[in-house]
Motif scaffolding. Structure first.
Motif, PDB file in Angstrom:
ATOM      1  N   PRO A  73       0.814  -1.226   0.000  1.00 13.66           N
ATOM      2  CA  PRO A  73       0.000   0.000   0.000  1.00 13.66           C
ATOM      3  C   PRO A  73       0.846   1.274   0.000  1.00 13.66           C
ATOM      4  O   PRO A  73       0.433   2.292  -0.555  1.00 13.66           O
ATOM      5  CB  PRO A  73      -0.815  -0.121   1.296  1.00 13.66           C
ATOM      6  N   LEU A  74       2.025   1.204   0.596  1.00 15.11           N
ATOM      7  CA  LEU A  74       2.902   2.383   0.628  1.00 15.11           C
ATOM      8  C   LEU A  74       3.427   2.706  -0.771  1.00 15.11           C
ATOM      9  O   LEU A  74       3.381   3.859  -1.214  1.00 15.11           O
ATOM     10  CB  LEU A  74       4.054   2.127   1.593  1.00 15.11           C
ATOM     11  N   THR A  75       3.929   1.706  -1.484  1.00 15.16           N
ATOM     12  CA  THR A  75       4.435   1.957  -2.844  1.00 15.16           C
ATOM     13  C   THR A  75       3.311   2.315  -3.795  1.00 15.16           C
ATOM     14  O   THR A  75       3.507   3.113  -4.725  1.00 15.16           O
ATOM     15  CB  THR A  75       5.183   0.719  -3.344  1.00 15.16           C
ATOM     16  N   GLU A  76       2.135   1.754  -3.584  1.00 14.39           N
ATOM     17  CA  GLU A  76       0.989   2.118  -4.422  1.00 14.39           C
ATOM     18  C   GLU A  76       0.623   3.587  -4.234  1.00 14.39           C
ATOM     19  O   GLU A  76       0.283   4.285  -5.191  1.00 14.39           O
ATOM     20  CB  GLU A  76      -0.197   1.214  -4.091  1.00 14.39           C
ATOM     21  N   SER A  77       0.699   4.081  -2.999  1.00 16.22           N
ATOM     22  CA  SER A  77       0.404   5.488  -2.743  1.00 16.22           C
ATOM     23  C   SER A  77       1.429   6.396  -3.402  1.00 16.22           C
ATOM     24  O   SER A  77       1.081   7.412  -4.000  1.00 16.22           O
ATOM     25  CB  SER A  77       0.369   5.738  -1.232  1.00 16.22           C
ATOM     26  N   VAL A  78       2.718   6.032  -3.316  1.00 20.44           N
ATOM     27  CA  VAL A  78       3.757   6.868  -3.926  1.00 20.44           C
ATOM     28  C   VAL A  78       3.594   6.910  -5.438  1.00 20.44           C
ATOM     29  O   VAL A  78       3.752   7.961  -6.064  1.00 20.44           O
ATOM     30  CB  VAL A  78       5.151   6.339  -3.530  1.00 20.44           C
ATOM     31  N   SER A  79       3.272   5.773  -6.055  1.00 22.82           N
ATOM     32  CA  SER A  79       3.066   5.760  -7.506  1.00 22.82           C
ATOM     33  C   SER A  79       1.832   6.538  -7.918  1.00 22.82           C
ATOM     34  O   SER A  79       1.681   6.875  -9.094  1.00 22.82           O
ATOM     35  CB  SER A  79       2.952   4.315  -8.002  1.00 22.82           C
ATOM     36  N   GLY A  80       0.943   6.854  -6.976  1.00 22.73           N
ATOM     37  CA  GLY A  80      -0.229   7.665  -7.268  1.00 22.73           C
ATOM     38  C   GLY A  80      -0.057   9.133  -6.968  1.00 22.73           C
ATOM     39  O   GLY A  80      -1.013   9.904  -7.129  1.00 22.73           O
ATOM     40  N   GLY A  81       1.131   9.554  -6.518  1.00 23.25           N
ATOM     41  CA  GLY A  81       1.381  10.969  -6.282  1.00 23.25           C
ATOM     42  C   GLY A  81       1.406  11.383  -4.827  1.00 23.25           C
ATOM     43  O   GLY A  81       1.510  12.575  -4.528  1.00 23.25           O
TER      44      GLY A  81
END
Length: 627
Positions: A73-81
């Motif tokens: 979830p952390l990397t998914e958030s970063v890839s979303g801005g």
């Protein structure tokens, strides 16, 4: 602070810090909950077990299970801005650190790059940075070849930044992890014995254009911050207190944080615009351990902190144009009110600095700076023996050439010393340049080899001593661990089990044996450290002697060159003085001859005037008037 798009996805908003606990060893006093989201801990001092709740509790054997719960979830958030932060605290042994690097850091970077590259963005910019924090709070940029000074900067659009921080562009997860490993090795080499007490921050910034076809497209930016925090949660920990302890305490009482870089960034990670996860490695140890309950309490406190995550979007060209307009308006105000107003000048300087920060965010400029950093880093690496021998031969040839040129110029100067003044001065300047160059090459050739050998030997001996001390500590720790396990087995296998004073006496006897082993281990380590310190002292004395000899050699060469310059100047001044005296004598003789000629002409003129006057011609009156 940073401007954000209000039409961002619905997932924006308040969110608590997610906490995962990693148990490096299983003890009888630690019991993991059924769902793996809590544990019960009972220390020797407490009669009842204390319960702690977390998002996930794992052991080193199933540490991979942290990825779907906390890290993905952390990397998914970063890839979303969004901004994301991963805080890693607790046990910092070599084995645990290597495990964290391989199973956590490497996997997080791979997952982040996989998500970013799978989105198929044409305009994508990814960069990394690395900051080392010493125990006293000083921050050092390990990617900067010149070790620039770092400072906190608050920009009205970009938010909080670290001024002077260098970035290196990367294209893959492997390249990013290579930069991470290189910086970690540099941290250990620079910090030396206190490397285990130094914290670090490895950041990955991902940026992409939302509408590349437009002239002024918005840029979306996500940043992943990987904190490695040294120290423990207990005030009595020998490694010091973790920076997270103070930040969590201040965040709960809403106190102002320090102006230091690490506390400020930590506070922003656990209470600011970020999605944050905390991984705390706990190593339960025996009855006298005070770190474990303090660590569990700290992790539970951090789980109650709330962050406010928002997607970050901004338009560089529009921002630059707006700041330029503000600068023009401020200059008009200063022209109308006069430049004597201090606040107007400060405001103009602040706007100029903000504009420069925006211009430094250009992808082209950051790529150029990244190439320079990579080039300087490669050029600063230690050359091998072939390169060193090649440089030595090149230096010898250069010295021979300079000596030949200097000899030729000196011979010409001695042979043609009394020539044109400009030519003499030009030749003297060339001689001076050749002497300076020859002196520099002499110092390089004389001291470079000795310095290189001495430095290499010193570094080799230091690494060897450090490895011996580490091996000694591991052996002692293994011996004490075996003794503790033996003590626990003896107490457990005692038949029949004794109670009361007899059992207490037996426990104290076995604990005394362990304490004696610990004291002996510390004494042996202290003796080894003292021997290493003596060796380091002798090596430093040798290096100091070499530096003193080098300085004396420099002064001798400088004195010799000064004496030669003085003799040359004295000879040149003597020749100039002799020529001036000769010219004065010649001019005096010429003046006397001219005065004698003048007297003869006056006498002849008087005789001619008298002759004309006797004849009564009018020319005599004209001559008298002219005379």
């Amino acid at each position: 602070m940073a401007t954000v798009n209000m039409n961002a996805p619905l997932c924006e908003g308040r969110e608590t810090v997610r906490v995962g606990v990693v148990l490096t060893a299983l003890q009888d006093d630690v019991v993991i909950g059924e769902e793996g989201r809590g544990l019960d801990y009972k220390s020797g001092k407490d009669k009842e077990a204390k319960s702690f709740s977390f998002d996930q509790v794992v052991t080193v054997d199933n540490i991979q299970s942290l990825h779907p719960e906390l890290l993905q979830p952390l990397t998914e958030s970063v890839s979303g801005g969004f901004n994301g932060a991963l805080l890693i605290c607790g046990a910092s042994t070599e084995k645990i650190s290597a495990l964290i690097d391989q199973t956590i850091i490497k996997q997080v970077l791979a997952d982040l790059f996989r998500r970013m590259l799978s989105q198929g963005k044409e305009e994508l910019f990814i960069s990394v940075s690395f900051i080392q924090f010493y125990p006293d709070g000083n921050a050092v940029d390990l990617l900067s070849p010149n070790i620039q000074a770092l400072k906190l900067v608050v920009h009205p659009v970009l938010g909080s930044l670290v001024g002077g921080l260098c970035e290196v562009c990367v294209c893959s997860a492997e390249e990013a992890y290579t930069q991470y490993e290189t910086c970690r090795q540099t941290l250990k080499a620079d910090a030396g014995s206190i490397s285990s007490r130094c914290s670090s921050l490895f950041s990955v910034a991902v940026e992409w254009e939302l509408h590349p076809e437009e002239g002024e497209s918005e840029v979306c930016r996500g940043r992943l911050q990987l904190f490695r925090l040294a120290g423990g949660a207990s005030r009595t920990d020998l490694r010091g207190v973790s920076p997270l302890v103070r930040v969590v305490d201040q965040a709960q009482c809403e106190a102002t944080t320090s102006d230091k870089i690490l506390p400020f960034l930590l506070n922003d990670a656990v209470t600011g615009n970020s999605r944050t996860a905390l991984i705390y490695c706990v190593n339960p140890q025996g009855l006298l351990d005070d770190e474990t309950p303090s660590a569990l309490a700290l992790a539970q406190k951090a789980r109650s902190l709330v962050t406010k995550a928002t997607v970050y979007r901004w338009c560089p060209r529009a921002t630059e144009r707006k700041i330029r307009g503000n600068i023009v308006d401020q200059r008009n105000v200063m022209m109308s009110q006069g430049e004597s107003e201090v606040h107007n000048t400060l405001r103009l300087a602040e706007l100029t600095q903000n504009l420069q920060i925006v211009k430094n965010q250009s992808w082209e400029k950051r790529r150029e700076e990244s190439k320079k950093i990579k080039g300087k880093t490669q050029s600063c690496r230690t050359p091998d023996n072939n390169l060193q021998s090649s440089d030595h031969r090149e230096g010898t040839d250069t010295m021979k050439y300079l000596q030949a040129q200097l000899k030729q110029e000196m011979e010409e100067h001695i042979r043609e010393g009394k020539g044109d003044v400009e030519k003499v001065q030009e030749r003297v300047g060339r001689i001076q340049q050749l002497r300076d160059a020859l002196r520099e090459e002499t110092l390089k050739g004389g001291a470079a080899a000795e310095k290189s050998d001495l430095c290499q030997q010193s570094q080799l001996e230091y690494s060897k001593a450090q490895e011996q001390r580490r091996q000694l500590k591991e052996d002692h720790w293994r011996l004490i661990e075996e003794e503790v396990q033996k003590m626990e087995r003896d107490l457990a296998q005692e038949e029949p089990p004794t109670e009361g004073p007899q059992r207490d006496l037996l426990v104290l006897t076995t604990e005394r044996r362990v304490l004696v082993l610990q004291i002996e281990a510390l004494r042996a380590e202290a003796q080894q450290a003292e021997r290493d310190l003596q060796d380091q002292y002798h090596r430093h004395q040798t290096e100091l002697h070499c530096l003193r000899e080098e300085s004396l050699q420099v002064f001798r060469v400088f004195r010799q060159v000064s004496e030669e310059q003085r003799r040359m100047s004295e000879g040149r001044y003597r020749s100039v003085l002799l020529e001036a005296v000769q010219d004065a004598v010649y001019l005096s003789a010429q003046n006397q001859e001219l005065q004698a000629d003048n007297k003869q002409l006056r006498k002849a003129l008087g005789e001619l005037r008298d002759t004309l006057a006797v004849r009564g011609e009018p020319t005599a009156e004209l001559l008298s008037q002219q005379h």
